[in-house]
Enzyme design. Structure first.
Site, PDB file in Angstrom:
ATOM      1  N   GLN A   1       0.824  -1.201   0.000  1.00  0.00           N
ATOM      2  CA  GLN A   1       0.000   0.000   0.000  1.00  0.00           C
ATOM      3  C   GLN A   1       0.863   1.257   0.000  1.00  0.00           C
ATOM      4  OE1 GLN A   1      -3.256  -0.054  -0.362  1.00  0.00           O
ATOM      5  NE2 GLN A   1      -3.380   2.177  -0.411  1.00  0.00           N
ATOM      6  N   GLU A   2       1.986   1.200   0.699  1.00  0.00           N
ATOM      7  CA  GLU A   2       2.857   2.365   0.820  1.00  0.00           C
ATOM      8  C   GLU A   2       3.679   2.617  -0.447  1.00  0.00           C
ATOM      9  OE1 GLU A   2       3.103   4.640   3.012  1.00  0.00           O
ATOM     10  OE2 GLU A   2       2.127   3.885   4.813  1.00  0.00           O
ATOM     11  N   SER A   3       4.277   1.555  -1.000  1.00  0.00           N
ATOM     12  CA  SER A   3       5.264   1.781  -2.062  1.00  0.00           C
ATOM     13  C   SER A   3       5.183   0.830  -3.246  1.00  0.00           C
ATOM     14  CB  SER A   3       6.675   1.669  -1.471  1.00  0.00           C
ATOM     15  OG  SER A   3       6.938   0.320  -1.098  1.00  0.00           O
TER      16      SER A   3
END
Length: 366
Positions: free
Chosen positions: A216-218
């Site tokens: 989700q972040e990267s």
């Protein structure tokens, strides 16, 4: 023009020692009362902005301070060559009282003209005659008022609004998008699985939940960078990296980034130890990782006030969404004001949904 104006202010002082309660100091260190605040700002290197939390005034988003009136005041502070400190007030009456008491330099908020009494404020800088609102400084602070009036142009507010809109429309994270599974049939999520398995015990999480958060972040891009300055696989902000002992040159190192994120998750987990259910607590931690623990605590306080269960994420998430509305982010139990909470709400849901997929396809241990 501004620099010449400031130089003129300083030239009004006379040299020579004077005696103050703390000893002998030079005359130029004690400005005249009529230009004390402006000179104090310049010599002290900091201006204090009073305002209210709100989408048009001031808020924090992914570690960055935004809001058109904040951004405008920030430009003025930059023109003076000083830093800007924000002091949030509960309402305009508190703002006026703090300004009159000298606990702030400028009320960078569209104050109705006449509020606080005509003998207490000098309306200056940002003005809208059609709306009858303006910024204000304490009456008698002529030099600061003059500086604001000479600096401000009506088009400036529209300019910062366009800049903010552009920032918010920019993709939040610049990254390569890799597949959420490196090898679904083989149960391999990413080439960083071994690192998630190594450091998940620090966080006391299932490694697959860390992997779901990382995607989700990267999207598993170790060189990902957000417009707010977050970097690496787990999108760690510079201040957080410094707190965790992660050096700037290490932030894109996959192992060191994941290790730091595991430590941060551990700290957040400990800070929400009052949430007794372990699975529920994970939702609070995820939300705090994205939106900040202060806003999550605000949502918990609002949940309690409204008769909900502050230990149940579904109840808290409902109130988190309410913090987009003035009625709720100005509630006395809310300490951190407005938040763009839809993203934080969705962040938690998307990670948990991907976590379910990872649990079905990847083994807990190899």
């Amino acid at each position: 023009m501004m620099s010449a104006f400031l130089l003129a202010c300083h030239k009004e002082k006379k040299d020579g020692p004077v005696v103050a309660p703390w000893g002998e100091v030079k005359q130029q260190e004690i400005p005249k009362s009529d230009d004390f605040t402006l000179d104090d700002i310049v010599s002290g290197g900091e201006m204090i902005m009073l305002t209210l939390s709100g989408p048009g005034t001031y808020y924090e988003y992914h570690g960055r301070e935004l809001g058109a009136h904040f951004m405008l005041c920030q430009r003025f502070a930059k023109e003076l060559g000083v830093s800007l400190r924000v002091e949030l007030c509960r309402d305009t009456l508190e703002m006026v009282d703090k300004l009159k008491a000298g606990r702030g330099d400028v009320a960078a908020f569209p104050l109705p003209k006449g509020v606080g009494g005509a003998d207490s404020l000098d309306y200056c800088g940002m003005k809208s005659d059609s709306l009858g609102v303006a910024w204000a400084v304490r009456l008698g602070n002529e030099q600061l008022a003059k500086a604001l009036n000479e600096w401000y142009r009506p088009e400036m507010l529209d300019n910062v609004r366009r800049e903010e809109k552009r920032l918010l429309a920019t993709p939040k994270v610049h990254r390569h998008v890799f597949s959420p599974f490196l090898n679904r049939r083989g149960g391999i999520i990413s080439k960083y699985d071994a690192l998630f398995q190594k450091y998940a015990p620090v966080a006391r999480w299932d490694w697959r939940l860390m992997a779901a958060q990382c995607y989700q972040e990267s999207c598993f891009d170790p060189n990902a960078r957000s417009w707010a300055g977050a970097q690496g696989l787990m999108q760690i902000m510079p201040k957080t990296a410094a707190h965790l002992g992660l050096k700037p040159e290490e932030v894109n190192d996959p192992e060191k980034n994941i290790r730091a994120a595991a430590q941060l998750i551990k700290e957040l987990t400990e800070s929400f130890s009052d949430v007794k259910n372990v699975e529920e607590r994970k939702r609070f931690v995820l939300a705090s990782y994205n939106g900040g623990s202060g806003h999550i605590r605000d949502a918990m306080a609002l949940t309690t006030k409204q008769g909900g269960n502050p230990q149940r994420w579904a109840d808290v998430a409902e109130r988190l969404l309410l913090l987009r509305e003035p009625e709720y982010y100005n509630d006395p139990v809310v300490k951190h004001g407005y938040i763009r909470s839809t993203e934080t709400h969705d962040y938690v849901e998307l990670i948990l949904e991907r976590y379910k997929q990872y649990r079905r396809s990847a083994p807990l241990r190899r």
